[in-house]
Design an enzyme around this catalytic site. Structure first.
Site, PDB file in Angstrom:
ATOM      1  N   CYS A 116       0.966  -1.075   0.088  1.00  0.00           N
ATOM      2  CA  CYS A 116      -0.077   0.049   0.071  1.00  0.00           C
ATOM      3  C   CYS A 116       0.939   1.283  -0.041  1.00  0.00           C
ATOM      4  CB  CYS A 116      -0.819   0.121   1.171  1.00  0.00           C
ATOM      5  SG  CYS A 116      -2.051  -1.306   1.181  1.00  0.00           S
ATOM      6  N   HIS A 256      -3.482   7.221   2.458  1.00  0.00           N
ATOM      7  CA  HIS A 256      -3.779   6.003   1.770  1.00  0.00           C
ATOM      8  C   HIS A 256      -5.266   5.668   2.336  1.00  0.00           C
ATOM      9  CE1 HIS A 256      -3.818   1.839   0.839  1.00  0.00           C
ATOM     10  NE2 HIS A 256      -3.536   1.338   2.018  1.00  0.00           N
ATOM     11  N   ASN A 286     -10.258  -0.135  -0.685  1.00  0.00           N
ATOM     12  CA  ASN A 286      -8.641  -0.064  -0.687  1.00  0.00           C
ATOM     13  C   ASN A 286      -8.251  -0.717  -1.936  1.00  0.00           C
ATOM     14  OD1 ASN A 286      -5.828  -0.592  -0.266  1.00  0.00           O
ATOM     15  ND2 ASN A 286      -6.011  -1.230   1.795  1.00  0.00           N
TER      16      ASN A 286
HETATM   17  O1  UT7 Z   1      -3.762  -1.206   3.290  1.00  0.00           O
HETATM   18  C1  UT7 Z   1      -2.546  -1.895   3.919  1.00  0.00           C
HETATM   19  C2  UT7 Z   1      -2.594  -1.891   5.418  1.00  0.00           C
HETATM   20  N1  UT7 Z   1      -3.887  -2.390   6.083  1.00  0.00           N
HETATM   21  C3  UT7 Z   1      -4.585  -1.862   6.878  1.00  0.00           C
HETATM   22  O2  UT7 Z   1      -4.340  -0.617   7.298  1.00  0.00           O
HETATM   23  C4  UT7 Z   1      -5.777  -2.475   7.398  1.00  0.00           C
HETATM   24  C5  UT7 Z   1      -5.758  -2.346   8.970  1.00  0.00           C
HETATM   25  N2  UT7 Z   1      -6.865  -3.367   9.665  1.00  0.00           N
HETATM   26  C6  UT7 Z   1      -8.047  -2.724   9.607  1.00  0.00           C
HETATM   27  O3  UT7 Z   1      -8.409  -1.952   9.091  1.00  0.00           O
HETATM   28  C7  UT7 Z   1      -9.089  -3.495  10.525  1.00  0.00           C
HETATM   29  O4  UT7 Z   1      -8.378  -4.262  11.467  1.00  0.00           O
HETATM   30  C8  UT7 Z   1     -10.096  -4.134   9.626  1.00  0.00           C
HETATM   31  C9  UT7 Z   1     -11.177  -3.698   8.878  1.00  0.00           C
HETATM   32  C10 UT7 Z   1      -9.348  -5.174   9.028  1.00  0.00           C
HETATM   33  C11 UT7 Z   1     -10.852  -5.166  10.968  1.00  0.00           C
HETATM   34  O5  UT7 Z   1     -11.485  -4.285  11.890  1.00  0.00           O
HETATM   35  P1  UT7 Z   1     -11.440  -4.440  13.215  1.00  0.00           P
HETATM   36  O6  UT7 Z   1     -12.267  -3.312  13.997  1.00  0.00           O
HETATM   37  O7  UT7 Z   1      -9.934  -4.605  13.603  1.00  0.00           O
HETATM   38  O8  UT7 Z   1     -11.938  -5.905  13.523  1.00  0.00           O
HETATM   39  P2  UT7 Z   1     -11.543  -7.289  14.187  1.00  0.00           P
HETATM   40  O9  UT7 Z   1     -10.685  -7.945  13.342  1.00  0.00           O
HETATM   41  O10 UT7 Z   1     -11.084  -7.152  15.555  1.00  0.00           O
HETATM   42  O11 UT7 Z   1     -12.864  -7.823  14.507  1.00  0.00           O
HETATM   43  C12 UT7 Z   1     -13.907  -7.697  15.378  1.00  0.00           C
HETATM   44  C13 UT7 Z   1     -15.021  -8.493  15.258  1.00  0.00           C
HETATM   45  C14 UT7 Z   1     -14.656  -9.951  15.182  1.00  0.00           C
HETATM   46  O12 UT7 Z   1     -15.562 -10.831  15.861  1.00  0.00           O
HETATM   47  P3  UT7 Z   1     -15.571 -11.145  17.283  1.00  0.00           P
HETATM   48  O13 UT7 Z   1     -14.262 -12.035  17.608  1.00  0.00           O
HETATM   49  O14 UT7 Z   1     -15.478  -9.728  18.092  1.00  0.00           O
HETATM   50  O15 UT7 Z   1     -16.800 -12.283  17.692  1.00  0.00           O
HETATM   51  C15 UT7 Z   1     -14.583 -10.361  13.672  1.00  0.00           C
HETATM   52  O16 UT7 Z   1     -14.918 -11.961  13.550  1.00  0.00           O
HETATM   53  O17 UT7 Z   1     -15.725  -8.543  13.821  1.00  0.00           O
HETATM   54  C16 UT7 Z   1     -15.862  -9.715  13.203  1.00  0.00           C
HETATM   55  N3  UT7 Z   1     -15.784  -9.519  11.789  1.00  0.00           N
HETATM   56  C17 UT7 Z   1     -16.725  -9.098  10.806  1.00  0.00           C
HETATM   57  N4  UT7 Z   1     -17.927  -8.981  11.386  1.00  0.00           N
HETATM   58  C18 UT7 Z   1     -18.779  -8.640  10.433  1.00  0.00           C
HETATM   59  C19 UT7 Z   1     -14.570  -9.423  10.896  1.00  0.00           C
HETATM   60  N5  UT7 Z   1     -14.810  -9.222  10.042  1.00  0.00           N
HETATM   61  C20 UT7 Z   1     -16.205  -8.938   9.702  1.00  0.00           C
HETATM   62  C21 UT7 Z   1     -17.034  -8.683   8.620  1.00  0.00           C
HETATM   63  N6  UT7 Z   1     -18.562  -8.534   9.070  1.00  0.00           N
HETATM   64  N7  UT7 Z   1     -16.656  -8.505   7.407  1.00  0.00           N
END
Ligand code: UT7
Length: 331
Positions: A116, A256, A286
């Site tokens: 990225c 980004h 993204n």
């Molecule tokens: O561009 C290159 C660099 N990349 C980035 O900068 C991305 C960085 N990371 C992020 O933007 C975020 O971590 C994500 C958008 C990927 C994820 O968001 P988050 O707030 O960190 O969510 P999480 O991974 O902590 O997941 C929270 C909950 C989980 O459920 P439990 O364990 O709390 O029950 C996930 O299973 O949300 C769940 N979850 C979803 N729920 C509905 C994960 N993906 C989804 C989804 N829909 N698509």
């Protein structure tokens, strides 16, 4: 001697027509518009559909539009650099393929892979070639077909990414415009948190790698999020401080577009109002290498010669950085 700077003198883009909405995604995996909007800020992303279409096809379309718009002929191009993590194939480079498709014959070129942060790395590379005095017309292409490496059964990654290509013409300028300053960094200890497990020399493609889904993006989202928030904000603030730029002086932040929360945190640390931040993540998601130039392309008509712009990115590798530039033209 006059200082030569690399100035962006033209920009155009190609966006695939197909819009993959949150509504459609929520029929494919267990997700919802509400979750995606709250946690990431994306409504839809463009997807390149069609047999036999690759990153180079999007890149070539963007370059053709750019040459038409700037009235520059393919023969005049000295160098073509392509930023991508989704090359058509390992080799030849996507630069070779795009050059062939658009009729660039008097140039050399190659691909740059920095996930990225690729656009920042390619812009700085072009800057150094321009500053050498040997190159007068450089094309940079930032293009990714992220749908080719996205697992549409994995809800943790499939809402995030989209496809796009942007092409820019870079030329020397002796005016006070163009690339002024840059801070670029890599830290390979972050390589375990965002990567493609198989298909390279470490783990060549096999039936097993396909069955395990190892040709798709693997991301440990929370870890990447935490590092992204701190690194992107740190580097953008450092860029302001060392160039004595106040929030009032700055015309635009172009971040980004990985997550709206990361963008907002960066803007907050810089003391910027939202009006000065280019944000289009809601419509494209993204697009990896293409996010920052896609913003510049969309905002082109609002940009004025001399506008002070800070670019900032963070991505897989880890890679991150910031570039400070002054816009070179009025549309
Ligand atoms: O561009 C290159 C660099 N990349 C980035 O900068 C991305 C960085 N990371 C992020 O933007 C975020 O971590 C994500 C958008 C990927 C994820 O968001 P988050 O707030 O960190 O969510 P999480 O991974 O902590 O997941 C929270 C909950 C989980 O459920 P439990 O364990 O709390 O029950 C996930 O299973 O949300 C769940 N979850 C979803 N729920 C509905 C994960 N993906 C989804 C989804 N829909 N698509």
């Amino acid at each position: 001697m006059e200082k030569i700077r690399a100035a962006i003198t033209g920009i155009d883009a190609f966006l695939p027509e197909y819009r993959l909405t949150n509504e459609e995604l929520s029929r494919m995996v267990d997700t919802s518009d509400e979750w995606i909007m709250q946690r990431v800020g994306i409504k839809e992303r463009r997807i390149l559909k069609g047999e036999g279409l690759a990153t180079s096809d999007m890149g070539a379309e963007a370059v053709k539009k750019l040459l038409e718009k700037t009235q520059v002929s393919a023969d005049e191009i000295d160098l073509i650099l392509v930023a991508t993590v989704t090359p058509d194939m390992f080799f030849p480079s996507t630069a070779c393929i795009i050059a062939d498709k658009v009729g660039i014959k008097n140039a050399w070129g190659y691909d740059i892979s920095a996930a990225c942060s690729s656009f920042l790395f390619v812009l700085e590379t072009a800057n150094k070639f321009i500053q050498s005095g040997q190159y007068k017309k450089v094309i940079i292409v930032a293009a990714d077909k992220m749908s080719a490496i996205t697992d549409y059964s994995d809800r943790t990654t499939c809402p995030l990414f989209g496809d796009a290509a942007v092409a820019m013409l870079i030329e020397p300028s002796v005016e006070d415009v163009g690339v002024i300053d840059q801070i670029l960094q890599i830290d390979g200890s972050g390589r375990h948190y965002l990567y493609l497990k198989a298909g390279g020399s470490l783990k060549p493609s096999s039936l097993e790698t396909i069955e395990l889904g190892e040709h798709y993006i693997h991301q440990e989202g929370q870890t990447v999020f935490k590092v992204a928030v701190s690194k992107m904000a740190d580097v953008a603030v450092e860029m302001m401080e060392r160039n004595n730029i106040t929030p009032d002086d700055l015309s635009w932040l172009v971040p980004h577009q990985a997550n709206l929360r990361i963008i907002e945190a960066t803007a907050r640390r810089m003391g910027l109002n939202k009006e000065k931040v280019m944000i289009n993540i809601e419509r494209y998601g993204n697009t990896t290498a293409a996010t920052i130039p896609l913003c510049l392309w969309e905002w082109e008509k609002q940009l004025k010669k001399g506008d002070k712009i800070i670019l900032a990115a963070f991505g897989g590798g880890f890679t991150w950085g910031s570039i400070y530039l002054k816009w070179a033209y009025n549309s």
